[in-house]
Design a protein around this motif. Structure first.
Motif, PDB file in Angstrom:
ATOM      1  N   ARG A 190      18.552 -11.244  -7.477  1.00  0.00           N
ATOM      2  CA  ARG A 190      17.110 -11.374  -7.719  1.00  0.00           C
ATOM      3  C   ARG A 190      16.671 -10.444  -8.839  1.00  0.00           C
ATOM      4  O   ARG A 190      15.918 -10.822  -9.736  1.00  0.00           O
ATOM      5  N   GLY A 191      17.144  -9.208  -8.786  1.00  0.00           N
ATOM      6  CA  GLY A 191      16.818  -8.257  -9.836  1.00  0.00           C
ATOM      7  C   GLY A 191      17.332  -8.716 -11.194  1.00  0.00           C
ATOM      8  O   GLY A 191      16.628  -8.612 -12.201  1.00  0.00           O
ATOM      9  N   ALA A 192      18.558  -9.242 -11.218  1.00  0.00           N
ATOM     10  CA  ALA A 192      19.118  -9.740 -12.480  1.00  0.00           C
ATOM     11  C   ALA A 192      18.310 -10.919 -13.009  1.00  0.00           C
ATOM     12  O   ALA A 192      18.072 -11.017 -14.218  1.00  0.00           O
ATOM     13  N   CYS A 193      17.873 -11.793 -12.113  1.00  0.00           N
ATOM     14  CA  CYS A 193      17.074 -12.951 -12.542  1.00  0.00           C
ATOM     15  C   CYS A 193      15.702 -12.534 -13.069  1.00  0.00           C
ATOM     16  O   CYS A 193      15.070 -13.281 -13.810  1.00  0.00           O
ATOM     17  N   LEU A 194      15.232 -11.381 -12.678  1.00  0.00           N
ATOM     18  CA  LEU A 194      13.960 -10.880 -13.200  1.00  0.00           C
ATOM     19  C   LEU A 194      14.149 -10.079 -14.482  1.00  0.00           C
ATOM     20  O   LEU A 194      13.310 -10.135 -15.385  1.00  0.00           O
ATOM     21  N   VAL A 195      15.245  -9.340 -14.596  1.00  0.00           N
ATOM     22  CA  VAL A 195      15.455  -8.459 -15.742  1.00  0.00           C
ATOM     23  C   VAL A 195      16.008  -9.204 -16.955  1.00  0.00           C
ATOM     24  O   VAL A 195      15.508  -9.029 -18.076  1.00  0.00           O
ATOM     25  N   VAL A 196      17.022 -10.017 -16.769  1.00  0.00           N
ATOM     26  CA  VAL A 196      17.718 -10.643 -17.898  1.00  0.00           C
ATOM     27  C   VAL A 196      16.789 -11.488 -18.778  1.00  0.00           C
ATOM     28  O   VAL A 196      16.798 -11.325 -20.003  1.00  0.00           O
ATOM     29  N   PRO A 197      15.960 -12.379 -18.225  1.00  0.00           N
ATOM     30  CA  PRO A 197      15.078 -13.151 -19.122  1.00  0.00           C
ATOM     31  C   PRO A 197      14.072 -12.285 -19.877  1.00  0.00           C
ATOM     32  O   PRO A 197      13.771 -12.553 -21.042  1.00  0.00           O
ATOM     33  N   ARG A 216       0.824  -1.215   0.000  1.00  0.00           N
ATOM     34  CA  ARG A 216       0.000   0.000   0.000  1.00  0.00           C
ATOM     35  C   ARG A 216       0.863   1.271   0.000  1.00  0.00           C
ATOM     36  O   ARG A 216       0.340   2.369  -0.092  1.00  0.00           O
ATOM     37  N   LEU A 217       2.173   1.099   0.142  1.00  0.00           N
ATOM     38  CA  LEU A 217       3.094   2.233   0.188  1.00  0.00           C
ATOM     39  C   LEU A 217       4.138   2.146  -0.926  1.00  0.00           C
ATOM     40  O   LEU A 217       5.338   2.031  -0.657  1.00  0.00           O
ATOM     41  N   PRO A 218       3.721   2.207  -2.183  1.00  0.00           N
ATOM     42  CA  PRO A 218       4.723   2.124  -3.254  1.00  0.00           C
ATOM     43  C   PRO A 218       5.587   3.387  -3.303  1.00  0.00           C
ATOM     44  O   PRO A 218       5.124   4.485  -3.024  1.00  0.00           O
ATOM     45  N   VAL A 219       6.843   3.188  -3.620  1.00  0.00           N
ATOM     46  CA  VAL A 219       7.781   4.290  -3.806  1.00  0.00           C
ATOM     47  C   VAL A 219       8.261   4.216  -5.250  1.00  0.00           C
ATOM     48  O   VAL A 219       8.760   3.182  -5.692  1.00  0.00           O
ATOM     49  N   LEU A 220       8.081   5.295  -5.970  1.00  0.00           N
ATOM     50  CA  LEU A 220       8.410   5.354  -7.393  1.00  0.00           C
ATOM     51  C   LEU A 220       7.709   4.244  -8.178  1.00  0.00           C
ATOM     52  O   LEU A 220       8.253   3.700  -9.136  1.00  0.00           O
ATOM     53  N   GLY A 221       6.528   3.881  -7.735  1.00  0.00           N
ATOM     54  CA  GLY A 221       5.735   2.884  -8.438  1.00  0.00           C
ATOM     55  C   GLY A 221       6.078   1.444  -8.133  1.00  0.00           C
ATOM     56  O   GLY A 221       5.534   0.544  -8.758  1.00  0.00           O
ATOM     57  N   LEU A 273      13.200  -1.777 -18.162  1.00  0.00           N
ATOM     58  CA  LEU A 273      13.266  -2.816 -17.123  1.00  0.00           C
ATOM     59  C   LEU A 273      14.039  -2.326 -15.902  1.00  0.00           C
ATOM     60  O   LEU A 273      13.652  -2.598 -14.763  1.00  0.00           O
ATOM     61  N   LEU A 274      15.115  -1.607 -16.140  1.00  0.00           N
ATOM     62  CA  LEU A 274      15.912  -1.098 -15.016  1.00  0.00           C
ATOM     63  C   LEU A 274      15.180   0.008 -14.254  1.00  0.00           C
ATOM     64  O   LEU A 274      15.432   0.197 -13.063  1.00  0.00           O
ATOM     65  N   ARG A 275      14.286   0.728 -14.924  1.00  0.00           N
ATOM     66  CA  ARG A 275      13.497   1.758 -14.260  1.00  0.00           C
ATOM     67  C   ARG A 275      12.575   1.160 -13.198  1.00  0.00           C
ATOM     68  O   ARG A 275      12.126   1.860 -12.298  1.00  0.00           O
ATOM     69  N   VAL A 276      12.275  -0.111 -13.320  1.00  0.00           N
ATOM     70  CA  VAL A 276      11.471  -0.791 -12.311  1.00  0.00           C
ATOM     71  C   VAL A 276      12.367  -1.536 -11.320  1.00  0.00           C
ATOM     72  O   VAL A 276      12.162  -1.478 -10.106  1.00  0.00           O
ATOM     73  N   ALA A 277      13.386  -2.228 -11.828  1.00  0.00           N
ATOM     74  CA  ALA A 277      14.213  -3.090 -10.984  1.00  0.00           C
ATOM     75  C   ALA A 277      15.076  -2.314  -9.992  1.00  0.00           C
ATOM     76  O   ALA A 277      15.194  -2.713  -8.826  1.00  0.00           O
ATOM     77  N   VAL A 278      15.664  -1.226 -10.422  1.00  0.00           N
ATOM     78  CA  VAL A 278      16.582  -0.484  -9.541  1.00  0.00           C
ATOM     79  C   VAL A 278      15.845   0.156  -8.364  1.00  0.00           C
ATOM     80  O   VAL A 278      16.286   0.011  -7.208  1.00  0.00           O
ATOM     81  N   PRO A 279      14.721   0.864  -8.573  1.00  0.00           N
ATOM     82  CA  PRO A 279      14.017   1.401  -7.395  1.00  0.00           C
ATOM     83  C   PRO A 279      13.532   0.306  -6.443  1.00  0.00           C
ATOM     84  O   PRO A 279      13.565   0.494  -5.228  1.00  0.00           O
TER      85      PRO A 279
END
Length: 169
Positions: free
Chosen positions: A115-122, A30-35, A134-140
């Motif tokens: 974890r982020g790499a496993c979500l972004v790379v595929p 309920r508290l998203p930061v940068l989406g 993809l990085l705009r979501v993964a990095v934040p």
């Protein structure tokens, strides 16, 4: 440690995992930061593995994987992934890093980055979206999750010090 103490300790760790799950699913969602929302289960497994070692870390990893699979639609590989996280973090902090807050911070940073790499790379390899998107979501998400590592570590450290370390003979 007696069997009764052992059961109480694991029950307390189960409650700590439940608290972590509830906070992730019902408070932070309920508290998203940068989406993006934060994930806490990897930190919980890493904190347990740092404090208690590889066997206990893998055990809590299995429980976290079941929670992830059932509540967050993680799939059956989540059980293997979280158990592996607990085992490897426990081994690294037992033989390479210190079993303290800074060891947990380092291991959690690596776990969240992987974890982020496993979500972004595929997704990038499949052409779902360009890498900057993809990085705009993964990095934040990585940063937001990483900033909460201290709170998760304090919760599991409280359980560890309140009930004593698990000593497997």
């Amino acid at each position: 440690m007696t069997r009764r103490d052992f059961i109480w300790k694991w029950s307390a760790y189960g409650v700590a995992l439940l608290v972590t799950t509830v906070v992730q699913a019902y408070v932070l969602s309920r508290l998203p930061v940068l989406g993006v929302t934060a994930v806490l289960l990897p930190q919980a497994v890493a904190a347990m593995a740092v404090l208690e070692g590889p066997t206990s870390g893998a055990g809590l990893g299995v429980a976290a994987g079941v929670v992830s699979m059932s509540l967050f639609h993680g799939g059956p590989m989540a059980i293997v992934a979280y158990a592996l996280i607990g085992l490897l973090v426990g081994l690294v902090t037992q033989y390479v890093l210190r079993q303290d807050f800074w060891g947990c911070v380092i291991c959690t940073g690596v776990v969240l980055a992987l974890r982020g790499a496993c979500l972004v790379v595929p997704r990038y390899a499949a052409g779902v979206a360009p890498l900057p998107v993809l990085l705009r979501v993964a990095v934040p998400e990585l940063v937001y999750s990483f900033l909460l590592t201290g709170l998760v570590y304090l919760l599991f450290r409280f359980v560890c010090h309140k009930f004593g370390r698990i000593a497997l003979a």
